[in-house]
Design an enzyme around this catalytic site. Structure first.
Site, PDB file in Angstrom:
ATOM      1  N   ASP A   1     -11.272   3.059   3.869  1.00 29.97           N
ATOM      2  CA  ASP A   1     -11.672   1.626   3.722  1.00 29.97           C
ATOM      3  C   ASP A   1     -12.969   1.372   3.641  1.00 29.97           C
ATOM      4  O   ASP A   1     -13.452   0.251   3.399  1.00 29.97           O
ATOM      5  CB  ASP A   1     -11.167   1.104   5.219  1.00 29.97           C
ATOM      6  CG  ASP A   1      -9.680   0.317   4.897  1.00 29.97           C
ATOM      7  OD1 ASP A   1      -9.641  -0.215   3.602  1.00 29.97           O
ATOM      8  OD2 ASP A   1      -8.993  -0.013   6.002  1.00 29.97           O
TER       9      ASP A   1
ATOM     10  N   GLN B   1      -4.891  -0.588   9.368  1.00 25.22           N
ATOM     11  CA  GLN B   1      -4.704  -1.976   9.091  1.00 25.22           C
ATOM     12  C   GLN B   1      -5.042  -3.141  10.215  1.00 25.22           C
ATOM     13  O   GLN B   1      -4.536  -2.905  11.260  1.00 25.22           O
ATOM     14  CB  GLN B   1      -3.197  -2.028   8.411  1.00 25.22           C
ATOM     15  CG  GLN B   1      -2.641  -3.551   8.146  1.00 25.22           C
ATOM     16  CD  GLN B   1      -3.285  -3.683   6.431  1.00 25.22           C
ATOM     17  OE1 GLN B   1      -3.322  -2.884   5.830  1.00 25.22           O
ATOM     18  NE2 GLN B   1      -3.955  -4.881   6.381  1.00 25.22           N
TER      19      GLN B   1
ATOM     20  N   LYS C   1       0.857  -1.098  -0.076  1.00 23.10           N
ATOM     21  CA  LYS C   1       0.128   0.148   0.043  1.00 23.10           C
ATOM     22  C   LYS C   1       0.895   1.217   0.146  1.00 23.10           C
ATOM     23  O   LYS C   1       0.509   2.208  -0.707  1.00 23.10           O
ATOM     24  CB  LYS C   1      -0.907  -0.028   1.106  1.00 23.10           C
ATOM     25  CG  LYS C   1      -2.158  -1.241   0.971  1.00 23.10           C
ATOM     26  CD  LYS C   1      -2.915  -1.123   2.160  1.00 23.10           C
ATOM     27  CE  LYS C   1      -3.658  -2.411   2.040  1.00 23.10           C
ATOM     28  NZ  LYS C   1      -4.586  -2.706   3.178  1.00 23.10           N
TER      29      LYS C   1
END
Ligand code: NAD
Length: 292
Positions: A123, A100, A56
């Site tokens: 997200d 994360q 990422k």
């Protein structure tokens, strides 16, 4: 159909998306405007997390995003994380906040996510964004399911009206996937570890999304000829030092109309969709009036 044409590699599409985002960032910043900014919050708790983060971060740098990284310690408390999120919510250089998962066991992930400002929730896990998706009014959408829809579109696969089956019902993949499929006009069934007679659903499905986390979970005996199979699984086979999906790829290939490979299918779509969401958050910044 030639067997090769059945395999839905994502490389061409991800390259195009990255190229377009990079160009947009260059145009936006040409006259001194700041670039899109992403804050990544994570914990070194397993090697998979480190690989996901590395991918990422690499993608963010490639397109010219501003990046802030916050690595949590084992001792970091839930309150500390919430305070960090509150600061990032107010930080004008940051458009997206990525947590994360998983975090440490003692941290309540749900509470953490609820503190992210919905317009920075790249997200798409905040109840506001999930609620919008649920009500046919998508805003920031979870990356893996949205990436899968983009890949299906790229291959010009018409899914409206199909019997779609999602195997796996997690908040990250399965549940939002079922909402995406419903939005796309599928007749959608979602199944999970408590489903009785899963094979009954598998046999009836035209499109199957497998997100279980178990190698070889789906094999060729179980599903309809010419079904479309999307393999979300990422499973490390340590003895062979390789990554496999949830589908027994070689055995199902002759029977499918389309299938995503692992690696090279869904995984890279998740990463580029995160970039797209961050760019969207940056560009749509002024259009959100709620939650201010
Ligand atoms: P999870 O463990 O949170 O959820 C797994 C789901 O599978 C659960 O809903 C569970 O009920 C269901 N399940 C387990 N056994 C089952 C069975 N026998 N029959 C039916 N359902 C069963 O996992 P997750 O976070 O949703 O991830 C699933 C897989 O996808 C993992 O391999 C993960 O690494 C991978 N993943 C890939 C990407 C990507 O970008 N490709 C993104 C996220 C997750």
């Amino acid at each position: 159909m030639n067997i090769k044409n059945k395999i839905m590699y994502s490389k061409n599409l991800t390259n195009t998306i990255i190229k377009n985002i990079k160009k947009t960032v260059q145009n936006e910043t040409r006259y001194g405007k700041r670039p899109p900014g992403l804050a990544v919050i994570w914990m070194k708790n397993n090697t998979s997390t480190e690989v996901y983060i590395k991918n990422k971060k690499y993608a963010c740098k490639k397109v010219g995003f501003y990046l802030e990284e916050w690595i949590l310690k084992n001792s970091t408390s839930e309150k500390d994380i919430i305070n960090l999120i509150k600061k990032l919510n107010k930080n004008d250089k940051i458009d997206g906040i990525l947590i994360q998962l998983p975090l440490q066991n003692q941290i309540n992930t749900r509470r953490i996510i609820e503190h992210i400002h919905p317009k920075k929730d790249i997200d798409g896990f905040h109840p506001y964004n999930i609620g919008c998706l649920c009500q046919k009014n998508p805003k920031l959408r979870p990356c893996t399911p949205k990436g899968i829809i983009s890949l299906l579109k790229e291959y010009k696969i018409e899914i409206k009206g199909l019997n779609a089956l999602v195997i796996g019902a997690s908040n990250i993949v399965g549940r939002p996937m079922s909402l995406e499929l419903l939005l796309a006009g599928c007749t959608t069934t979602i199944t999970h570890r408590f489903t009785i007679n899963l094979n009954k659903y598998i046999k009836n499905a035209d499109l199957i999304i497998v997100a279980v986390g178990k190698p070889n979970f789906l094999d060729q005996q179980k599903f309809k000829k010419n079904a479309i199979i999307i393999d979300v699984g990422i499973n490390k086979i340590s003895s062979k030092d390789k990554i496999v999906g949830d589908v027994n790829f070689d055995s199902v290939l002759p029977k499918v109309s389309y299938i995503t490979p692992v690696p090279g299918g869904v995984g890279p779509m998740t990463v580029v969709t995160l970039l797209q969401n961050t760019l969207d958050a940056y560009q749509n910044k002024h259009y959100y009036h709620s939650f201010q």
